[in-house]
Design an enzyme around this catalytic site. Structure first.
Site, PDB file in Angstrom:
ATOM      1  N   ILE A  17      17.260   6.389  -6.691  1.00  0.00           N
ATOM      2  CA  ILE A  17      16.440   6.489  -7.533  1.00  0.00           C
ATOM      3  C   ILE A  17      14.880   6.573  -7.292  1.00  0.00           C
ATOM      4  O   ILE A  17      14.123   6.874  -7.679  1.00  0.00           O
ATOM      5  CB  ILE A  17      16.229   5.411  -8.798  1.00  0.00           C
ATOM      6  N   GLY A  18      14.683   6.301  -5.951  1.00  0.00           N
ATOM      7  CA  GLY A  18      13.470   6.305  -5.162  1.00  0.00           C
ATOM      8  C   GLY A  18      13.311   5.785  -3.894  1.00  0.00           C
ATOM      9  O   GLY A  18      14.442   5.536  -3.309  1.00  0.00           O
ATOM     10  N   GLU A  19      12.192   6.365  -3.361  1.00  0.00           N
ATOM     11  CA  GLU A  19      12.195   6.121  -1.916  1.00  0.00           C
ATOM     12  C   GLU A  19      10.526   5.619  -1.611  1.00  0.00           C
ATOM     13  O   GLU A  19       9.602   6.324  -2.212  1.00  0.00           O
ATOM     14  CB  GLU A  19      12.226   7.525  -1.125  1.00  0.00           C
ATOM     15  N   GLY A  43       7.838   3.202   0.991  1.00  0.00           N
ATOM     16  CA  GLY A  43       7.454   3.146   2.445  1.00  0.00           C
ATOM     17  C   GLY A  43       8.444   2.209   3.343  1.00  0.00           C
ATOM     18  O   GLY A  43       8.392   2.054   4.363  1.00  0.00           O
ATOM     19  N   PHE A  44       9.132   1.477   2.519  1.00  0.00           N
ATOM     20  CA  PHE A  44       9.925   0.305   2.967  1.00  0.00           C
ATOM     21  C   PHE A  44      11.426   0.602   3.025  1.00  0.00           C
ATOM     22  O   PHE A  44      12.179  -0.037   3.599  1.00  0.00           O
ATOM     23  CB  PHE A  44       9.932  -1.051   2.239  1.00  0.00           C
ATOM     24  N   GLY A  45      11.866   1.832   2.041  1.00  0.00           N
ATOM     25  CA  GLY A  45      13.182   2.176   2.191  1.00  0.00           C
ATOM     26  C   GLY A  45      13.546   2.682   0.921  1.00  0.00           C
ATOM     27  O   GLY A  45      12.822   3.236   0.273  1.00  0.00           O
ATOM     28  N   LYS A  88      17.032  -2.320  -3.584  1.00  0.00           N
ATOM     29  CA  LYS A  88      16.101  -1.785  -2.497  1.00  0.00           C
ATOM     30  C   LYS A  88      16.613  -1.848  -1.090  1.00  0.00           C
ATOM     31  O   LYS A  88      16.590  -3.028  -0.942  1.00  0.00           O
ATOM     32  CB  LYS A  88      14.661  -2.465  -2.821  1.00  0.00           C
ATOM     33  N   ASP A  94      -1.285  -4.608  -3.437  1.00  0.00           N
ATOM     34  CA  ASP A  94      -0.713  -3.213  -3.535  1.00  0.00           C
ATOM     35  C   ASP A  94      -0.632  -2.639  -4.761  1.00  0.00           C
ATOM     36  O   ASP A  94       0.415  -2.008  -5.315  1.00  0.00           O
ATOM     37  CB  ASP A  94       0.556  -3.116  -2.588  1.00  0.00           C
TER      38      ASP A  94
HETATM   39  N1  LIG Z   1      13.153  -2.299 -10.795  1.00  0.00           N
HETATM   40  C1  LIG Z   1      13.284  -0.821 -10.362  1.00  0.00           C
HETATM   41  N2  LIG Z   1      13.907  -0.267 -11.608  1.00  0.00           N
HETATM   42  C2  LIG Z   1      13.848   1.050 -11.674  1.00  0.00           C
HETATM   43  N3  LIG Z   1      13.378   2.066 -10.722  1.00  0.00           N
HETATM   44  C3  LIG Z   1      12.753   1.326  -9.379  1.00  0.00           C
HETATM   45  C4  LIG Z   1      12.668  -0.053  -9.378  1.00  0.00           C
HETATM   46  N4  LIG Z   1      12.180  -0.418  -8.159  1.00  0.00           N
HETATM   47  C5  LIG Z   1      11.835   0.671  -7.662  1.00  0.00           C
HETATM   48  N5  LIG Z   1      12.052   1.773  -8.600  1.00  0.00           N
HETATM   49  C6  LIG Z   1      12.028   3.193  -8.239  1.00  0.00           C
HETATM   50  O1  LIG Z   1      11.849   3.346  -6.538  1.00  0.00           O
HETATM   51  C7  LIG Z   1      10.720   3.952  -6.409  1.00  0.00           C
HETATM   52  C8  LIG Z   1      10.495   3.402  -4.826  1.00  0.00           C
HETATM   53  O2  LIG Z   1       9.903   2.124  -4.907  1.00  0.00           O
HETATM   54  P1  LIG Z   1       9.425   1.149  -3.908  1.00  0.00           P
HETATM   55  O3  LIG Z   1       8.998   0.037  -4.354  1.00  0.00           O
HETATM   56  O4  LIG Z   1      10.392   0.954  -2.819  1.00  0.00           O
HETATM   57  O5  LIG Z   1       8.274   2.086  -3.277  1.00  0.00           O
HETATM   58  P2  LIG Z   1       6.734   2.556  -3.714  1.00  0.00           P
HETATM   59  O6  LIG Z   1       6.243   1.679  -4.554  1.00  0.00           O
HETATM   60  O7  LIG Z   1       7.148   3.760  -4.710  1.00  0.00           O
HETATM   61  O8  LIG Z   1       6.074   2.929  -2.641  1.00  0.00           O
HETATM   62  P3  LIG Z   1       5.590   1.958  -1.321  1.00  0.00           P
HETATM   63  O9  LIG Z   1       6.599   1.502  -0.687  1.00  0.00           O
HETATM   64  O10 LIG Z   1       4.939   3.325  -0.539  1.00  0.00           O
HETATM   65  O11 LIG Z   1       4.589   1.322  -1.657  1.00  0.00           O
HETATM   66  C9  LIG Z   1       9.664   3.427  -7.451  1.00  0.00           C
HETATM   67  O12 LIG Z   1       8.750   4.409  -7.435  1.00  0.00           O
HETATM   68  C10 LIG Z   1      10.592   3.620  -8.625  1.00  0.00           C
HETATM   69  O13 LIG Z   1      10.685   4.946  -8.949  1.00  0.00           O
END
Ligand SMILES: Nc1ncnc2c1ncn2[C@@H]1O[C@H](COP(=O)(O)OP(=O)(O)OP(=O)(O)O)[C@@H](O)[C@H]1O
Length: 393
Positions: free
Chosen positions: A52-54, A56-58, A74, A174
């Protein structure tokens, strides 16, 4: 032996490192340990369909846990900037706090080389993908003015809790649209505590390696590495303006005068035309006085001098109308580009174009210590920054 020391005992090779990790997590009791097998089953072997997402950390996957709960899983990548210290920091921070506007950490997995965090799944994705995603999200949400005010106030309450109620206080470091997730009722939840720092009461600031996201970074933090709660205030101010305007803080596709949202807001504020900045998607269906108040609070939060920025609790009271906003206190927002005419010769990541100025990165460009090291704040001059940018290319 705690659950954590058992798991970490298997993944940490060096006895010295093991000792540190074991000691670090021996007091953490509120989070559950998942086996890698359970999380693999939950996500159908981390299938692309469940991704569902990507960040900077994975990568983040949606999964169904053994007892039926839906979770966001995650998986931190091996080359992730979130190393063991950040992983431990996130677990420790999140296990001890609970608030309606913070994402809930269910637990983690630290088997073999895997570092995985398991969160409460939030149905409506992030503000970055929905409100600011330019229609690219599969979720189609109408962000009415009422919804936006609820989101702004919710995020402010979550941050006020971290700053003013948790002891020692937590600076998130952040705050940005992709770290604000929305549940099924569009209640905002602050996520991503990997960079959070605890600041003891007696310290005015901590000098730290700079980490965060360009466009949201407070100048004093980006340039001198000085971290106080006021760095979050700056990022929150940027986010607040983004929510009211329905656009990213930087958009290099717009005419030059409109590319940087804070500059534009200041310009319109001076001309007493702030209302022109409110998202046109609202079709005029908003409370103009309230929208302008929110934008002015955004300007108050992004002032150059951190001392002039209000506290998060004051921001909550101003947003909810319990406290008047003193307009005479609003000054020009602090912009990193005003400190230096920092030109980047080529993108250090994929999205910025060559010779882009410092604040011209899109919201997802992150800074970390490998790019901008300010641990010794007095030596982190603009020249150092330019040099480091030069080297990272
Ligand atoms: N608890 C959650 N429920 C639903 N979707 C999530 C959840 N956590 C993360 N996501 C999805 O995964 C994406 C990536 O989240 P992540 O926190 O890894 O990175 P980011 O905040 O988008 O970027 P960065 O790591 O660069 O700060 C989010 O933008 C969101 O769309």
């Amino acid at each position: 032996m705690t659950c954590f020391s058992f798991l970490f005992g298997r993944r940490i090779d060096s006895p010295q490192q093991f000792g540190v990790v074991e000691e670090d997590l021996s007091h953490v009791h509120n989070v559950k340990c998942y086996s890698y097998k359970e999380l693999r089953n939950a996500t159908e072997d981390f299938s692309t369909a469940n991704k569902i997402g990507e960040g900077g950390f994975g990568s983040v996957y949606k999964g169904r846990l053994k007892h039926g709960e839906i979770a966001a899983i995650k998986v931190l990548s091996a080359e992730s900037r979130q190393g063991v210290p950040e992983f431990l920091a996130e677990i420790k921070t999140m296990s001890e706090i609970e608030h309606e506007n913070l994402v809930k950490l269910y637990g983690c997995c630290a088997e073999g080389n895997h570092r995985i965090l398991v969160y409460n799944y939030l149905e409506n994705n992030s503000l970055a993908q929905t409100l600011l995603g330019g229609g690219h999200s599969h979720i189609n949400i109408q962000f009415s003015w009422r919804t936006r005010t609820r989101i702004c106030i919710g995020v402010a309450r979550g941050l006020a809790f971290l700053h003013d109620e948790v002891k020692p206080c937590i600076v998130h470091r952040d705050i940005k649209a992709s770290n604000i997730l929305l549940d099924k009722d569009l209640t905002p939840k602050i996520s991503d505590f990997g960079l959070a720092k605890l600041i003891p009461d007696h310290m005015t600031h901590v000098s730290t390696r700079v980490a965060g996201t360009l466009g949201y970074l407070a100048p004093e933090y980006a340039i001198r590495g000085q971290l106080t709660r006021k760095a979050d205030l700056y990022s929150f101010g940027v986010l607040l303006v983004e929510i009211v305007c329905g656009r990213n803080n930087t958009n290099t596709r717009l005419p030059v005068a409109e590319q940087y949202l804070l500059e534009r807001a200041w310009d319109l504020y001076e001309r007493r035309e702030l209302v022109a900045l409110v998202d046109t998607a609202l079709d005029g269906d908003f409370d103009a006085e309230e929208a302008c108040r929110f934008l002015k609070i955004g300007l108050l939060c992004t002032q150059d001098n951190p001392k002039l920025r209000p506290s998060m609790s004051t921001v909550v009271r101003m947003l909810t109308g319990q406290k008047d906003l003193d307009e005479s206190k609003i000054m020009k927002p602090g912009l990193i580009s005003d400190f230096m005419d920092l030109k980047v010769r080529a993108p250090f990541n994929t999205k910025a174009s060559a010779t882009t100025s410092f604040n011209a990165f899109s919201g997802s460009e992150m800074l970390d210590s490998s790019i901008l090291s300010s641990e010794n704040s007095s030596t982190a001059t603009p020249t150092t920054l330019t040099g480091l940018y030069g080297r990272s290319i």
